[in-house]
Enzyme design. Structure first.
Site, PDB file in Angstrom:
ATOM      1  CD  GLU A  12       5.406  71.838  26.361  1.00  0.00           C
ATOM      2  OE1 GLU A  12       5.717  72.942  25.688  1.00  0.00           O
ATOM      3  OE2 GLU A  12       5.881  70.897  26.296  1.00  0.00           O
ATOM      4  CD  GLU A  47       4.351  67.067  25.002  1.00  0.00           C
ATOM      5  OE1 GLU A  47       5.571  67.543  24.341  1.00  0.00           O
ATOM      6  OE2 GLU A  47       3.215  67.515  24.766  1.00  0.00           O
TER       7      GLU A  47
END
Ligand SMILES: *[C@@H]1O[C@H](CO)[C@@H](O)[C@H](O)[C@H]1NC(C)=O
Ligand SMILES: *[C@@H]1O[C@H](CO)[C@@H](O)[C@H](O)[C@H]1NC(C)=O
Ligand SMILES: *[C@@H]1O[C@H](CO)[C@@H](O)[C@H](O)[C@H]1NC(C)=O
Ligand SMILES: *[C@@H]1O[C@H](CO)[C@@H](O)[C@H](O)[C@H]1NC(C)=O
Ligand SMILES: *[C@@H]1O[C@H](CO)[C@@H](O)[C@H](O)[C@H]1NC(C)=O
Ligand SMILES: *[C@@H]1O[C@H](CO)[C@@H](O)[C@H](O)[C@H]1NC(C)=O
Length: 621
Positions: free
Chosen positions: A177, A257
């Site tokens: 991320e 995710e």
């Protein structure tokens, strides 16, 4: 003989050549051994599950119909001291990957170096915070040097376990991320890509993961890395994938995710993500032929001091309201997910039952105690470090636990004071909590971080003031990742900077040898260690159990020397601590429980209340 050897060698070559894992940009899918493939994966972190339980958890994941698992790799687990690497025991990554393969699961490996994961410092070792000028997650040579030397150890372990080399690892994530981090340093990402390619070779799928918005993908990805996104249940999944499509117009859709649950912070509520909602949107995602990883499928535990933090610290349990509980038990959410997955990846192998508790809850008495100051010579055997001004925890070459700071006060400043007046002590920068002690008395506890004032009544005759400072877990997300710990600024006493400090490092990595005394009368003294011993019933193997701490306030629990983690039942939401059965000794051996209580024990009024319970169900909120 020679012919057989040659034949075997050829078979081996053929097997390796058959094994390939690539991206098909024409048909928007992965290709495994040349055939269309998508993964349905579950998150499990080997560093949050005791090694003896890996196989059980992996089998249960496989029995839900999943064909892959995803794990982060935690740098601070593998290089606890700079230059000292550990890939053994609970840190044996290769053994975990092989166990996944044995359970018929592929692996998506998120190699870091940064992992977030609600884990101490997002996976960065504590020692990396020693030089406060380091710029984490950037091209800063002070950061890249340690990254390079760690990756030079880690990636060669992974290489033979890549799918193409006969192992289970189908893809490797670069950073994590990164688009959410303000640095936006593409040279850094490029450096990592080059490093991964150097050690892993040209063909393994390397990818990035970012939140599902174009602004996040902007800084998180490189054209040569496959861009994936993450998002939870709710909304049209295709609308979530649009940002990914802006960066990857073709290739498989991937949600790295998909949130099957959520984490808990001290002082917050226990997260609950509805099972049927999780199942429903999983179905929607799978309908699109997307590959998906459920984060988490088995959360596990932040044992020891390894929880992360954002505005507040994360609790010890990483149960995550996941389909498998912290103790690896099957939930209704597991069943609902399994039904959905069965529609796509059926037929399913049989269910593996949860492990049932084998005996009833029981109490144990804590019969001994030791006050922190009486145990210093054992807890900090090399004695204190002296310095004019306070040193941070990392400057003491310590990563986790506590530091006892002793500062000299100035009696002369009390000349115009009388009993009943206030003394003001100011901490300019504290990380994260300090219990302030004056003459063996716990006068106050303060929690970080900037400009904390401690005031107490004038007490003539004191020459020193003690601050027992706890690192409650380094920040794992955002621009302050890698925050230093301890007393980070100066401390003033009646406006005068306190000098001539003594500092005892208390990492609590060894709780044997504490000078316990039998409790013969109630004691109010804290911070103290409390000890009790107990035997399990005969003829049953030690079960998983949960430690319930009624009447206790905040501290750390150890079972047979193993650090179970932080407890703070009065803060909640977590009330019980998970005690893996593997850390208990069977009858007739004695088990030892040690609590390090910081604030208040139930042993102050009546020794009959100086106890804890072992219960058969967790209370997480
Ligand atoms: C999913 O894949 C199947 C088989 O390749 C194909 O028939 C179907 O159209 C695909 N669905 C979507 C939504 O792309
Ligand atoms: C550290 O400070 C203490 C207290 O001031 C003193 O007794 C001790 O000798 C000092 N130790 C060293 C190594 O200077
Ligand atoms: C910390 O380690 C460094 C390098 O090994 C050493 O020079 C220094 O003296 C140590 N500091 C303390 C307080 O032990
Ligand atoms: C503490 O005060 C001293 C003296 O003013 C100063 O040199 C030092 O930088 C201060 N330390 C911190 C961490 O601010
Ligand atoms: C722990 O401390 C005890 C006594 O203080 C010592 O005998 C033992 O060797 C230490 N264990 C480790 C693993 O360092
Ligand atoms: C503590 O009590 C136990 C039994 O209750 C006894 O065996 C032991 O000698 C005592 N220890 C001390 C240090 O008094």
């Amino acid at each position: 003989m020679f012919q057989i050897a040659l034949l075997l060698a050829l078979v081996g070559l053929a097997a390796a050549a058959d094994r390939s894992f690539t991206i098909d940009y024409k048909n928007d899918c992965f290709l495994k051994d040349g055939k269309p493939f998508r993964y349905i994966s579950g998150g499990i972190h080997y560093f949050r599950v005791p090694r003896p339980y890996w196989q059980d958890r992996l089998k249960k994941i496989r029995a839900a119909g999943l064909n892959a698992v995803q794990t982060y790799v935690a740098w601070n687990v593998h290089e606890p001291v700079q230059g000292q690497f550990n890939f053994e025991g609970d840190a044996d990554l290769a053994a975990f990957l092989k166990a996944a393969q044995d359970a018929d699961l592929l692996v998506i490996l998120r190699a870091g170096p940064y992992i977030c994961a609600e884990w101490e410092s997002g996976g960065f070792p504590g020692w990396l915070s020693k030089d406060p000028s380091i710029r984490f997650r950037s091209s800063d040579p002070k950061y890249l040097g340690p990254v390079d030397s760690y990756m030079a150890k880690l990636l060669p372990i992974v290489k033979p376990l890549l799918y193409e080399n006969g192992g289970p690892v189908i893809s490797v994530q670069v950073e994590n991320e990164y688009g959410s981090f303000p640095a936006c340093d593409k040279e850094y990402l490029q450096h990592l890509e080059d490093l991964f390619r150097k050690y892993l070779g040209p063909s393994v799928v390397l990818f990035t993961t970012d939140g599902d918005s174009i602004s996040l993908l902007k800084c998180g990805t490189l054209p040569s890395l496959y861009s994936t996104v993450d998002f939870g249940p709710g909304g049209d999944p295709m609308s979530h994938f649009l940002s990914m499509r802006a960066y990857e117009p073709h290739g498989p859709l991937v949600n790295s995710e998909y949130y099957a649950g959520w984490l808990d912070h001290w002082g917050g509520h226990h997260a609950h993500v509805d099972a049927s909602t999780v199942a429903q949107y999983l179905d929607e995602i799978l309908k699109l032929n997307a590959s998906v990883n459920m984060y988490m499928f088995e959360g596990g535990t932040n044992f020891g001091f390894m929880n992360g933090a954002t505005a507040s610290s994360d609790v010890t349990s990483y149960d995550y309201d996941a389909p498998l509980t912290e103790a690896g038990n099957i939930t209704p959410k597991y069943q609902q997910i399994r039904e959905v997955v069965g529609k796509y990846n059926g037929p399913l192998s049989p269910l593996i039952p949860s492990s049932a508790p084998v005996y009833d809850p029981f109490d144990i008495m804590l019969t001994q105690s030791a006050y922190i100051l009486d145990a210093l010579s054992v807890l900090a055997p090399s004695g204190p470090t002296n310095s004019t001004y306070p040193l941070r925890m990392e400057q003491l070459n310590q990563s986790y636990g506590f530091v006892l700071y002793r500062g000299v006060t100035h009696e002369s400043l009390l000349r115009d004071k009388k009993v009943g007046d206030e003394i003001v002590v100011q901490l300019t920068y504290l990380k994260d909590r300090a219990t302030v002690l004056l003459h063996r008395e716990n006068i106050v506890t303060v929690q970080g971080s900037i400009d904390k004032t401690v005031s107490f009544d004038v007490y003539f005759g004191h020459k020193t003031l003690d601050f027992l400072v706890e690192n409650t877990g380094r920040i794992n997300y955002g621009s302050r990742v890698g925050d230093p710990k301890g007393i980070v600024g100066n401390v003033t006493y009646e406006m005068r900077t306190m000098t001539n400090w003594q500092m005892w490092s208390i990492p609590l990595n060894n709780v044997t040898g504490i000078p316990f005394q039998n409790l013969t009368a109630p004691t109010m003294e804290v911070p103290s260690f409390f000890r009790g011993t107990f035997q399990l019933p005969a003829n049953v193997p030690p079960p998983d159990t949960y430690l319930k701490l009624d009447g206790w306030n905040k501290g750390q629990a150890f079972i047979n020397g193993f650090n179970l983690g932080r407890y703070w039942p009065v803060m909640g939401p977590q009330v019980t601590l998970y005690v893996p059965g593997i850390h208990l000794l069977p009858h007739p051996q004695q088990n030892e429980l040690i609590l390090f209580e910081l604030i208040k024990s139930p042993c102050g009024s009546d020794l009959n209340s100086c106890k804890v319970s072992f219960v058969d169900q967790p209370i997480l909120g």
